[in-house]
Scaffold this motif. Structure first.
Motif, PDB file in Angstrom:
ATOM      1  N   GLY A   1      -6.177 -17.104   3.517  1.00 27.17           N
ATOM      2  CA  GLY A   1      -5.626 -16.064   4.387  1.00 27.17           C
ATOM      3  C   GLY A   1      -4.177 -16.285   4.786  1.00 27.17           C
ATOM      4  O   GLY A   1      -3.400 -15.339   4.860  1.00 27.17           O
ATOM      5  N   HIS A   2      -3.795 -17.573   4.990  1.00 31.73           N
ATOM      6  CA  HIS A   2      -2.441 -17.806   5.486  1.00 31.73           C
ATOM      7  C   HIS A   2      -1.381 -17.516   4.418  1.00 31.73           C
ATOM      8  O   HIS A   2      -0.203 -17.465   4.717  1.00 31.73           O
ATOM      9  N   ARG A   3      -1.817 -17.356   3.184  1.00 33.32           N
ATOM     10  CA  ARG A   3      -0.817 -17.012   2.161  1.00 33.32           C
ATOM     11  C   ARG A   3      -0.698 -15.501   1.970  1.00 33.32           C
ATOM     12  O   ARG A   3       0.094 -15.044   1.161  1.00 33.32           O
ATOM     13  N   LEU A   4      -1.520 -14.725   2.689  1.00 35.84           N
ATOM     14  CA  LEU A   4      -1.374 -13.277   2.658  1.00 35.84           C
ATOM     15  C   LEU A   4      -0.323 -12.919   3.710  1.00 35.84           C
ATOM     16  O   LEU A   4      -0.582 -12.965   4.913  1.00 35.84           O
ATOM     17  N   ALA A   5       0.871 -12.584   3.227  1.00 33.83           N
ATOM     18  CA  ALA A   5       1.990 -12.375   4.153  1.00 33.83           C
ATOM     19  C   ALA A   5       1.840 -11.095   4.951  1.00 33.83           C
ATOM     20  O   ALA A   5       2.421 -10.961   6.026  1.00 33.83           O
ATOM     21  N   GLY A   6       1.086 -10.128   4.435  1.00 33.59           N
ATOM     22  CA  GLY A   6       0.891  -8.891   5.178  1.00 33.59           C
ATOM     23  C   GLY A   6       0.545  -7.737   4.258  1.00 33.59           C
ATOM     24  O   GLY A   6       0.530  -7.864   3.030  1.00 33.59           O
ATOM     25  N   VAL A   7       0.243  -6.619   4.897  1.00 32.90           N
ATOM     26  CA  VAL A   7       0.012  -5.372   4.165  1.00 32.90           C
ATOM     27  C   VAL A   7       1.150  -4.438   4.551  1.00 32.90           C
ATOM     28  O   VAL A   7       1.345  -4.138   5.728  1.00 32.90           O
ATOM     29  N   PHE A   8       1.919  -4.041   3.560  1.00 30.64           N
ATOM     30  CA  PHE A   8       3.146  -3.280   3.796  1.00 30.64           C
ATOM     31  C   PHE A   8       2.881  -1.821   3.428  1.00 30.64           C
ATOM     32  O   PHE A   8       2.553  -1.509   2.280  1.00 30.64           O
ATOM     33  N   LEU A   9       3.024  -0.919   4.405  1.00 32.07           N
ATOM     34  CA  LEU A   9       2.764   0.501   4.162  1.00 32.07           C
ATOM     35  C   LEU A   9       4.016   1.204   3.667  1.00 32.07           C
ATOM     36  O   LEU A   9       5.067   1.155   4.307  1.00 32.07           O
ATOM     37  N   VAL A  10       3.889   1.862   2.531  1.00 34.48           N
ATOM     38  CA  VAL A  10       5.015   2.512   1.868  1.00 34.48           C
ATOM     39  C   VAL A  10       4.598   3.943   1.523  1.00 34.48           C
ATOM     40  O   VAL A  10       3.418   4.211   1.325  1.00 34.48           O
ATOM     41  N   GLY A  11       5.589   4.861   1.434  1.00 32.64           N
ATOM     42  CA  GLY A  11       5.301   6.244   1.025  1.00 32.64           C
ATOM     43  C   GLY A  11       5.087   7.146   2.233  1.00 32.64           C
ATOM     44  O   GLY A  11       4.576   6.722   3.274  1.00 32.64           O
ATOM     45  N   GLY A  12       5.484   8.417   2.071  1.00 31.91           N
ATOM     46  CA  GLY A  12       5.477   9.370   3.190  1.00 31.91           C
ATOM     47  C   GLY A  12       4.121   9.549   3.848  1.00 31.91           C
ATOM     48  O   GLY A  12       4.030   9.698   5.074  1.00 31.91           O
ATOM     49  N   SER A  13       3.038   9.531   3.063  1.00 32.41           N
ATOM     50  CA  SER A  13       1.717   9.779   3.657  1.00 32.41           C
ATOM     51  C   SER A  13       1.238   8.612   4.506  1.00 32.41           C
ATOM     52  O   SER A  13       0.247   8.747   5.238  1.00 32.41           O
TER      53      SER A  13
ATOM     54  N   HIS B   1       0.874  -1.175   0.000  1.00 31.46           N
ATOM     55  CA  HIS B   1       0.000   0.000   0.000  1.00 31.46           C
ATOM     56  C   HIS B   1       0.912   1.225   0.000  1.00 31.46           C
ATOM     57  O   HIS B   1       1.506   1.568   1.011  1.00 31.46           O
ATOM     58  N   ASP B   2       1.044   1.855  -1.169  1.00 31.80           N
ATOM     59  CA  ASP B   2       1.986   2.970  -1.331  1.00 31.80           C
ATOM     60  C   ASP B   2       1.187   4.259  -1.475  1.00 31.80           C
ATOM     61  O   ASP B   2       0.514   4.478  -2.484  1.00 31.80           O
ATOM     62  N   ILE B   3       1.284   5.110  -0.460  1.00 25.46           N
ATOM     63  CA  ILE B   3       0.609   6.405  -0.545  1.00 25.46           C
ATOM     64  C   ILE B   3       1.645   7.500  -0.330  1.00 25.46           C
ATOM     65  O   ILE B   3       2.207   7.652   0.747  1.00 25.46           O
ATOM     66  N   GLY B   4       1.960   8.181  -1.423  1.00 24.97           N
ATOM     67  CA  GLY B   4       3.034   9.179  -1.383  1.00 24.97           C
ATOM     68  C   GLY B   4       2.482  10.582  -1.494  1.00 24.97           C
ATOM     69  O   GLY B   4       1.469  10.922  -0.880  1.00 24.97           O
ATOM     70  N   GLY B   5       3.146  11.399  -2.335  1.00 22.93           N
ATOM     71  CA  GLY B   5       2.734  12.782  -2.482  1.00 22.93           C
ATOM     72  C   GLY B   5       1.560  12.935  -3.436  1.00 22.93           C
ATOM     73  O   GLY B   5       0.662  13.737  -3.198  1.00 22.93           O
ATOM     74  N   GLY B   6       1.579  12.153  -4.511  1.00 26.33           N
ATOM     75  CA  GLY B   6       0.579  12.378  -5.554  1.00 26.33           C
ATOM     76  C   GLY B   6      -0.277  11.192  -5.899  1.00 26.33           C
ATOM     77  O   GLY B   6      -1.253  11.340  -6.641  1.00 26.33           O
ATOM     78  N   THR B   7       0.057  10.027  -5.434  1.00 31.31           N
ATOM     79  CA  THR B   7      -0.692   8.839  -5.845  1.00 31.31           C
ATOM     80  C   THR B   7      -0.889   7.892  -4.675  1.00 31.31           C
ATOM     81  O   THR B   7      -0.126   7.912  -3.707  1.00 31.31           O
ATOM     82  N   VAL B   8      -1.927   7.066  -4.804  1.00 28.91           N
ATOM     83  CA  VAL B   8      -2.019   5.900  -3.928  1.00 28.91           C
ATOM     84  C   VAL B   8      -2.086   4.692  -4.844  1.00 28.91           C
ATOM     85  O   VAL B   8      -2.875   4.645  -5.789  1.00 28.91           O
TER      86      VAL B   8
END
Ligand SMILES: Nc1ncnc2c1ncn2[C@@H]1O[C@H](COP(=O)(O)OP(=O)(O)OP(=O)(O)O)[C@@H](O)[C@H]1O
Ligand SMILES: [Mg+2]
Length: 455
Positions: A308-320, A174-181
């Motif tokens: 579900g057990h194959r979903l390793a996680g939700v990784f938060l990326v980006g400054g916002s 999940h990448d939420i930066g300056g201009g995009t998600v």
């Protein structure tokens, strides 16, 4: 001089550009620009001189904001951009940013030309990716590959964070930066990573939260400002444009501070007031955007046909992603806490130079997690993978592994046959010699049957 094993990864972002360098001894580091790993992607057109980039551009923008473009990435489709009285191809603006990165590389590493990895949003198609490549070539780079941002983030998750991501399992970036998600499901394959589901918005990021704050302040304080607010929102001259820039800088700084504090101050130029913004107010303003970001994540997770057990996680990326409310909303929606790290802006650039060094995927050989085709457009350069043999070669090696023991069977049969024949011949020769020496018959009496009493 082209140096084998020297790699440079550049994440050209809406707000910031981040660059990571890797040397042949596999050590990597983030390049610093004026002491910071975040190079503002901003450019400024000086009259009769090369484009200024980064903090120099931001400083110069105080002189004449009309010559300033704070977010060249948002102009990628525009072809040309008017700065002051001159139109610049958008490729030139991005090339100026890449050139600045190249200068820093030269200062730190020396006159060695690196292999360049350019990251891009996974949803970007061929025309936009071509703009990046053209800009990098204009900046003097030649060995260039393209990597989708979430793939680089997944490489960081495995290589830098050392997290487990077995083959067939999925990481939601999940990448939420300056201009995009951008929300992408990245599946670990036997040879690397593939983007298996994707959703995102080009018009939703930190800048849009800044805009929501400015609109809020305008609504609260604009009516009785005697036209001063109007001049801030639609600047008519140099002073107005300068005041507008200051207001937006202040609003961004206040918003960032509210991820750590509960109240922050904003000075509104022209109007001449100081206003307070609370975290609660910011969260109310940000809730529609963040709810949308969470909905995108939910929709991507919903499309994954994986247990579900194959979903390793939700990784938060980006400054916002530093905004605490985002983690809270994601937790409430998905029932699991996202993976949050200290410097989410650096993930993509650092991951992009970690890609060739990926260890083989651990764990069981799960089948492909989704039956869906890749949502991401394919890259013109080979997709990033672990440094494995190309598929045909790998298949041949697998065959050879099985062929070895099978081919040995006839060889072993021939050897056993020869040995039996040799023993037979030796026995026969022995018997001949024995019969000559003893003078007995050639053949021994083979009749072992006891004689019948009546015989
Ligand atoms: N502590 C914080 N709280 C809230 N927002 C923050 C914080 N720190 C940084 N930001 C916001 O993060 C955004 C910049 O993030 P980042 O550098 O990851 O974006 P980018 O990579 O340039 O953009 P994109 O990936 O969208 O093209 C800015 O809008 C900035 O205000
Ligand atoms: Mg980014």
């Amino acid at each position: 001089m082209a140096g084998p094993g020297y790699m440079l990864g550049v994440d050209f972002g809406t707000s910031h550009t981040v660059a990571a360098a890797r040397s042949p001894d596999n050590r990597s580091r983030v390049l610093l620009f004026d002491g910071s790993p975040l190079l503002p992607s901003a450019v400024y057109a000086q009259p009769g001189a090369p484009l200024l980039v980064g903090r120099d551009a931001i400083l110069a923008a105080r002189v004449d904001p009309a010559r300033f473009e704070p977010h060249p990435k948002r102009r990628v489709d525009d072809g040309t951009v008017l700065l002051g009285e001159r139109e610049f191809p958008v490729v030139d603006l991005i090339a100026a940013v890449y050139r600045r990165v190249g200068e820093e590389w030269g200062r730190v590493v020396g006159a060695v030309r690196p292999e360049l990895t350019l990251t891009h949003p996974a949803a970007w198609g061929e025309p936009r990716r071509r703009v990046l490549v053209a800009a990098a070539e204009a900046a003097g780079f030649d060995r260039i590959r393209l990597v989708p941002e979430p793939v680089a983030a997944a490489a960081y998750f495995v290589r830098v964070l050392g997290q487990r991501l077995p083959t067939g399992s999925v990481l939601v970036v999940h990448d939420i930066g300056g201009g995009t998600v951008d929300v992408a499901a990245v599946t670990r394959t036997r040879t690397g990573f593939t983007v298996s589901a994707l959703d995102g918005r080009d018009d939703l990021g930190g800048i849009d939260l800044d805009a929501a704050v400015v609109a809020h302040l305008s609504g609260v304080h604009g009516t009785d400002s005697g036209g001063a607010w109007h001049r801030l929102t639609t600047p008519a001259n140099l002073n107005d444009r300068r005041a507008r820039r200051l207001l937006w800088d202040d609003v961004r700084a206040a918003k960032e501070r509210l991820s750590r504090a509960t109240i922050s101050e904003i000075v509104v130029p022209q109007v001449g007031i100081e206003v307070h913004l609370t975290r609660h107010e910011l969260e109310s303003l940000a809730t529609p955007a963040l709810t949308e970001a969470v909905r995108l994540t939910n929709s991507v997770v919903g499309r994954l046909a994986v247990p579900g057990h194959r979903l390793a996680g939700v990784f938060l990326v980006g400054g916002s992603s530093r905004i605490p409310l985002l983690s809270t909303l994601l937790f409430q929606e998905l029932g699991r806490a996202p993976v949050v790290i200290e410097q989410p802006e650096l993930v993509v650039a650092e991951g992009s130079v970690a890609l060739p060094e990926l260890p083989p995927a651990p764990g069981r050989k799960w089948h492909q997690a989704t039956g869906q085709p890749d949502a991401a457009p394919t890259s013109p350069t080979p997709a990033p993978t672990t440094p494995a043999a190309p598929p045909r070669q790998r298949r041949r090696r697998t065959w050879l592994r099985w062929l070895g023991p099978v081919a040995l069977l006839p060889v072993a049969a021939v050897i056993v046959g020869l040995a039996v024949a040799l023993i037979t011949i030796l026995a026969f020769v022995g018997m001949v010699v024995w019969s000559i020496l003893t003078g007995q018959g050639f053949l021994p009496d083979w009749n072992f049957m006891p004689r019948a009493p009546w015989a």
